[in-house]
Motif scaffolding. Structure first.
Motif, PDB file in Angstrom:
ATOM      1  N   ALA A  75       0.833  -1.201   0.000  1.00 32.55           N
ATOM      2  CA  ALA A  75       0.000   0.000   0.000  1.00 32.55           C
ATOM      3  C   ALA A  75       0.871   1.257   0.000  1.00 32.55           C
ATOM      4  CB  ALA A  75      -0.926  -0.010   1.216  1.00 32.55           C
ATOM      5  N   TYR A  76       1.935   1.264   0.812  1.00 33.71           N
ATOM      6  CA  TYR A  76       2.818   2.428   0.851  1.00 33.71           C
ATOM      7  C   TYR A  76       3.550   2.615  -0.473  1.00 33.71           C
ATOM      8  CZ  TYR A  76       2.283   3.340   5.850  1.00 33.71           C
ATOM      9  OH  TYR A  76       1.789   3.676   7.087  1.00 33.71           O
ATOM     10  N   ILE A  77       3.999   1.511  -1.072  1.00 30.57           N
ATOM     11  CA  ILE A  77       4.707   1.611  -2.348  1.00 30.57           C
ATOM     12  C   ILE A  77       3.744   2.016  -3.459  1.00 30.57           C
ATOM     13  CG2 ILE A  77       6.031   0.338  -4.071  1.00 30.57           C
ATOM     14  CD1 ILE A  77       7.065  -1.424  -1.804  1.00 30.57           C
ATOM     15  N   ALA A  78       2.541   1.435  -3.438  1.00 30.52           N
ATOM     16  CA  ALA A  78       1.552   1.752  -4.468  1.00 30.52           C
ATOM     17  C   ALA A  78       1.179   3.228  -4.453  1.00 30.52           C
ATOM     18  CB  ALA A  78       0.308   0.893  -4.271  1.00 30.52           C
ATOM     19  N   ALA A  79       1.187   3.831  -3.269  1.00 32.59           N
ATOM     20  CA  ALA A  79       0.809   5.235  -3.139  1.00 32.59           C
ATOM     21  C   ALA A  79       1.747   6.156  -3.905  1.00 32.59           C
ATOM     22  CB  ALA A  79       0.781   5.631  -1.667  1.00 32.59           C
ATOM     23  N   GLN A  80       2.944   5.656  -4.241  1.00 27.70           N
ATOM     24  CA  GLN A  80       3.904   6.469  -4.982  1.00 27.70           C
ATOM     25  C   GLN A  80       3.610   6.507  -6.473  1.00 27.70           C
ATOM     26  OE1 GLN A  80       6.428   8.122  -3.044  1.00 27.70           O
ATOM     27  NE2 GLN A  80       4.932   7.321  -1.578  1.00 27.70           N
TER      28      GLN A  80
ATOM     29  N   GLY B 283      -8.533   3.664  -3.118  1.00 26.47           N
ATOM     30  CA  GLY B 283      -9.809   3.488  -2.427  1.00 26.47           C
ATOM     31  C   GLY B 283     -10.728   2.525  -3.154  1.00 26.47           C
ATOM     32  N   ILE B 284     -10.756   2.636  -4.477  1.00 28.61           N
ATOM     33  CA  ILE B 284     -11.611   1.746  -5.271  1.00 28.61           C
ATOM     34  C   ILE B 284     -11.141   0.298  -5.127  1.00 28.61           C
ATOM     35  CG2 ILE B 284     -12.331   1.143  -7.621  1.00 28.61           C
ATOM     36  CD1 ILE B 284     -11.967   4.146  -8.277  1.00 28.61           C
ATOM     37  N   ILE B 285      -9.847   0.090  -5.247  1.00 25.44           N
ATOM     38  CA  ILE B 285      -9.308  -1.268  -5.150  1.00 25.44           C
ATOM     39  C   ILE B 285      -9.541  -1.843  -3.756  1.00 25.44           C
ATOM     40  CG2 ILE B 285      -7.204  -2.663  -5.272  1.00 25.44           C
ATOM     41  CD1 ILE B 285      -6.210  -0.634  -7.397  1.00 25.44           C
ATOM     42  N   ASN B 286      -9.389  -1.025  -2.722  1.00 32.66           N
ATOM     43  CA  ASN B 286      -9.667  -1.483  -1.363  1.00 32.66           C
ATOM     44  C   ASN B 286     -11.122  -1.895  -1.207  1.00 32.66           C
ATOM     45  OD1 ASN B 286      -7.601  -1.622   0.699  1.00 32.66           O
ATOM     46  ND2 ASN B 286      -7.180   0.516   0.251  1.00 32.66           N
ATOM     47  N   ALA B 287     -12.004  -1.272  -1.980  1.00 30.61           N
ATOM     48  CA  ALA B 287     -13.425  -1.614  -1.894  1.00 30.61           C
ATOM     49  C   ALA B 287     -13.701  -3.032  -2.374  1.00 30.61           C
ATOM     50  CB  ALA B 287     -14.245  -0.620  -2.717  1.00 30.61           C
ATOM     51  N   PHE B 288     -12.789  -3.577  -3.158  1.00 30.30           N
ATOM     52  CA  PHE B 288     -12.975  -4.944  -3.633  1.00 30.30           C
ATOM     53  C   PHE B 288     -12.524  -5.985  -2.609  1.00 30.30           C
ATOM     54  CE2 PHE B 288     -13.200  -2.717  -7.633  1.00 30.30           C
ATOM     55  CZ  PHE B 288     -14.137  -3.445  -8.341  1.00 30.30           C
ATOM     56  N   LEU B 289     -11.943  -5.541  -1.496  1.00 28.35           N
ATOM     57  CA  LEU B 289     -11.482  -6.473  -0.477  1.00 28.35           C
ATOM     58  C   LEU B 289     -12.586  -7.398   0.033  1.00 28.35           C
ATOM     59  CD1 LEU B 289      -9.257  -7.544   1.347  1.00 28.35           C
ATOM     60  CD2 LEU B 289      -9.712  -5.647   2.914  1.00 28.35           C
ATOM     61  N   PRO B 290     -13.814  -6.884   0.311  1.00 29.81           N
ATOM     62  CA  PRO B 290     -14.874  -7.801   0.732  1.00 29.81           C
ATOM     63  C   PRO B 290     -15.169  -8.891  -0.295  1.00 29.81           C
ATOM     64  CG  PRO B 290     -15.491  -5.547   1.208  1.00 29.81           C
ATOM     65  CD  PRO B 290     -14.251  -5.473   0.373  1.00 29.81           C
ATOM     66  N   LEU B 291     -15.136  -8.530  -1.575  1.00 31.13           N
ATOM     67  CA  LEU B 291     -15.392  -9.532  -2.607  1.00 31.13           C
ATOM     68  C   LEU B 291     -14.261 -10.551  -2.655  1.00 31.13           C
ATOM     69  CD1 LEU B 291     -16.780  -7.299  -5.506  1.00 31.13           C
ATOM     70  CD2 LEU B 291     -18.036  -8.549  -3.741  1.00 31.13           C
TER      71      LEU B 291
ATOM     72  N   GLY C 147      -1.903  -2.419  -9.700  1.00 32.37           N
ATOM     73  CA  GLY C 147      -1.665  -3.858  -9.629  1.00 32.37           C
ATOM     74  C   GLY C 147      -1.136  -4.286  -8.277  1.00 32.37           C
ATOM     75  N   LEU C 148      -0.256  -3.464  -7.688  1.00 36.02           N
ATOM     76  CA  LEU C 148       0.265  -3.774  -6.365  1.00 36.02           C
ATOM     77  C   LEU C 148      -0.842  -3.743  -5.312  1.00 36.02           C
ATOM     78  CD1 LEU C 148       3.633  -1.774  -6.366  1.00 36.02           C
ATOM     79  CD2 LEU C 148       3.329  -4.257  -6.512  1.00 36.02           C
ATOM     80  N   MET C 149      -1.768  -2.800  -5.430  1.00 37.73           N
ATOM     81  CA  MET C 149      -2.870  -2.723  -4.476  1.00 37.73           C
ATOM     82  C   MET C 149      -3.799  -3.922  -4.610  1.00 37.73           C
ATOM     83  SD  MET C 149      -2.777  -0.388  -2.262  1.00 37.73           S
ATOM     84  CE  MET C 149      -4.446  -0.673  -1.682  1.00 37.73           C
ATOM     85  N   VAL C 150      -4.028  -4.374  -5.840  1.00 36.77           N
ATOM     86  CA  VAL C 150      -4.863  -5.560  -6.045  1.00 36.77           C
ATOM     87  C   VAL C 150      -4.227  -6.770  -5.372  1.00 36.77           C
ATOM     88  CG1 VAL C 150      -5.707  -7.198  -7.762  1.00 36.77           C
ATOM     89  CG2 VAL C 150      -5.938  -4.747  -8.172  1.00 36.77           C
ATOM     90  N   ILE C 151      -2.931  -6.944  -5.585  1.00 37.01           N
ATOM     91  CA  ILE C 151      -2.231  -8.068  -4.961  1.00 37.01           C
ATOM     92  C   ILE C 151      -2.250  -7.930  -3.442  1.00 37.01           C
ATOM     93  CG2 ILE C 151       0.006  -9.223  -4.723  1.00 37.01           C
ATOM     94  CD1 ILE C 151       0.621  -8.362  -7.600  1.00 37.01           C
ATOM     95  N   GLY C 152      -2.032  -6.707  -2.958  1.00 35.72           N
ATOM     96  CA  GLY C 152      -2.037  -6.476  -1.523  1.00 35.72           C
ATOM     97  C   GLY C 152      -3.388  -6.791  -0.894  1.00 35.72           C
ATOM     98  N   CYS C 153      -4.475  -6.369  -1.529  1.00 38.55           N
ATOM     99  CA  CYS C 153      -5.812  -6.648  -1.005  1.00 38.55           C
ATOM    100  C   CYS C 153      -6.119  -8.140  -1.038  1.00 38.55           C
ATOM    101  CB  CYS C 153      -6.855  -5.878  -1.806  1.00 38.55           C
ATOM    102  SG  CYS C 153      -6.866  -4.105  -1.465  1.00 38.55           S
ATOM    103  N   LEU C 154      -5.674  -8.814  -2.074  1.00 36.34           N
ATOM    104  CA  LEU C 154      -5.877 -10.256  -2.141  1.00 36.34           C
ATOM    105  C   LEU C 154      -5.131 -10.948  -1.004  1.00 36.34           C
ATOM    106  CD1 LEU C 154      -6.980 -12.735  -3.559  1.00 36.34           C
ATOM    107  CD2 LEU C 154      -4.987 -12.703  -5.070  1.00 36.34           C
ATOM    108  N   LEU C 155      -3.925 -10.497  -0.714  1.00 33.18           N
ATOM    109  CA  LEU C 155      -3.151 -11.068   0.387  1.00 33.18           C
ATOM    110  C   LEU C 155      -3.827 -10.805   1.730  1.00 33.18           C
ATOM    111  CD1 LEU C 155       0.474 -10.127  -0.751  1.00 33.18           C
ATOM    112  CD2 LEU C 155      -0.602 -12.387  -0.805  1.00 33.18           C
TER     113      LEU C 155
ATOM    114  N   SER D 238     -16.906   6.545 -14.799  1.00 33.19           N
ATOM    115  CA  SER D 238     -15.652   7.255 -15.068  1.00 33.19           C
ATOM    116  C   SER D 238     -14.460   6.514 -14.479  1.00 33.19           C
ATOM    117  CB  SER D 238     -15.709   8.673 -14.489  1.00 33.19           C
ATOM    118  OG  SER D 238     -15.771   8.619 -13.067  1.00 33.19           O
ATOM    119  N   LEU D 239     -14.702   5.708 -13.464  1.00 35.95           N
ATOM    120  CA  LEU D 239     -13.611   4.955 -12.854  1.00 35.95           C
ATOM    121  C   LEU D 239     -13.090   3.873 -13.790  1.00 35.95           C
ATOM    122  CD1 LEU D 239     -15.155   4.554  -9.284  1.00 35.95           C
ATOM    123  CD2 LEU D 239     -13.536   6.284 -10.078  1.00 35.95           C
ATOM    124  N   ILE D 240     -14.003   3.312 -14.603  1.00 36.68           N
ATOM    125  CA  ILE D 240     -13.608   2.257 -15.535  1.00 36.68           C
ATOM    126  C   ILE D 240     -12.698   2.800 -16.623  1.00 36.68           C
ATOM    127  CG2 ILE D 240     -14.491   0.504 -17.134  1.00 36.68           C
ATOM    128  CD1 ILE D 240     -17.059   0.467 -15.544  1.00 36.68           C
TER     129      ILE D 240
END
Length: 312
Positions: free
Chosen positions: A92-97, A105-113, A164-172, A153-155
């Motif tokens: 998350a910290y690296i992705a923020a760069q 925020g959008i990617i984090n929203a997919f964490l429940p799914l 991509g890093l955030m997606v992997i991070g949320c999956l982990l 508009s997000l799409i």
């Protein structure tokens, strides 16, 4: 677990993830404030180091006395520490760069799914219809919130390395949440938390040393590090683990959708950021979605059954 066997959820347990999400939301504000005074990789290490310093005088003797119980589970504890505290937070910290806060925020929203999917595979859980509908509604609310009233508009936004890093991070993190529930380690939660924090410190220490120590602590960043180290790194993970224990990973993770809502409200108060109509609508839809996931199907059927008996 089938819909007809959905357990009752006391209100006090629902408060656990709400408080945790509030702490994490404030930490997002802290992270924004820290951007100019400390490097991301440095705060990623210091937050766990501060938590370890606080817990060591309290937990070290207890962990040593129960080492015969802990030793067989050290491998699992190391995996949990790597997944939930090192990889997810670090990514998350690296992705923020390299990506925007909106995308994160959008990617984090997919964490429940992600958690539902992992839970269905690992725990063989069957999400209720209300969990599915509530999750979809809260995601749409986030789309309204983060897309400034236009979810589509997000799409159309481009995909970056940070995304991509955030997606992997949320999956982990989803895997972390499910494993914490699946393994149900015969160890008290404070010991579990302490050992995971120690794993995070030991793993990240060589990285910080390789960087030359990262950012030095000073009067400008010490208060931010202390908040991240005490509240976001110590209190929040413990409350989150308790929530997972009582509510399950799928129901607990749905509360992550509240983070953008809480963050917008806190930012409006402390950072003078303006609230627009899409913040209000998106926030209400997200809240409604979270409430739907907590609907007790069994209890509703019992109420309907009793009502039908009274009518007859």
């Amino acid at each position: 677990m089938s819909a007809s066997a959905t357990p009752s959820v006391p209100l006090k347990y629902i408060a656990l993830p709400i408080i945790t999400v509030a702490i994490w939301s404030i930490n997002i504000i802290v992270t924004r404030m820290a951007a100019d005074v400390i490097e991301p990789m440095a705060i990623s290490f210091y937050r766990w180091f501060v938590a370890a310093l606080i817990l060591t005088p309290i937990m070290l003797l207890k962990v040593w006395r129960t080492r015969h119980i802990i030793r067989p589970h050290l491998g699992k504890l190391a995996v949990l520490g790597l997944l939930g505290m090192v990889l997810y937070q670090g990514m998350a910290y690296i992705a923020a760069q390299t990506t925007t806060a909106t995308n994160m925020g959008i990617i984090n929203a997919f964490l429940p799914l992600f958690t539902m999917i992992v839970g269905m595979v690992v725990l063989r859980e069957r999400p209720t219809l209300f969990i599915i509908i509530g999750g979809a509604l809260s995601l749409y609310g986030l789309g309204m919130l983060l897309g400034h009233g236009d979810p589509s508009s997000l799409i159309r936004q481009g995909v970056h390395l940070g995304d991509g890093l955030m997606v992997i991070g949320c999956l982990l993190f989803a895997i972390y949440s499910v494993l914490l529930r699946l393994w149900r380690l015969p160890i008290d939660l404070w010991s579990i938390l302490y050992i995971q924090i120690c794993v995070a410190v030991l793993v990240q220490l060589p990285v910080v040393l390789f960087m030359g120590g990262g950012s030095a602590l000073n009067i400008h960043n010490i208060s931010l590090v202390l908040y991240a180290g005490i509240f976001a790194s110590l209190l929040a993970p413990f409350l989150w683990a308790r929530a997972i224990h009582h509510l399950g990973p799928s129901r607990t993770s749905i509360f992550m959708n509240l983070i953008p809502v809480f963050t917008a409200l806190i930012a409006a108060v402390f950072l003078n950021e303006q609230l627009h109509w899409y913040h209000l609508i998106g926030g209400l839809l997200t809240l409604l979605g979270v409430m739907l996931t907590q609907v007790n199907v069994t209890k509703i059927k019992q109420i309907l059954h009793r009502s039908s008996l009274k009518v007859s």
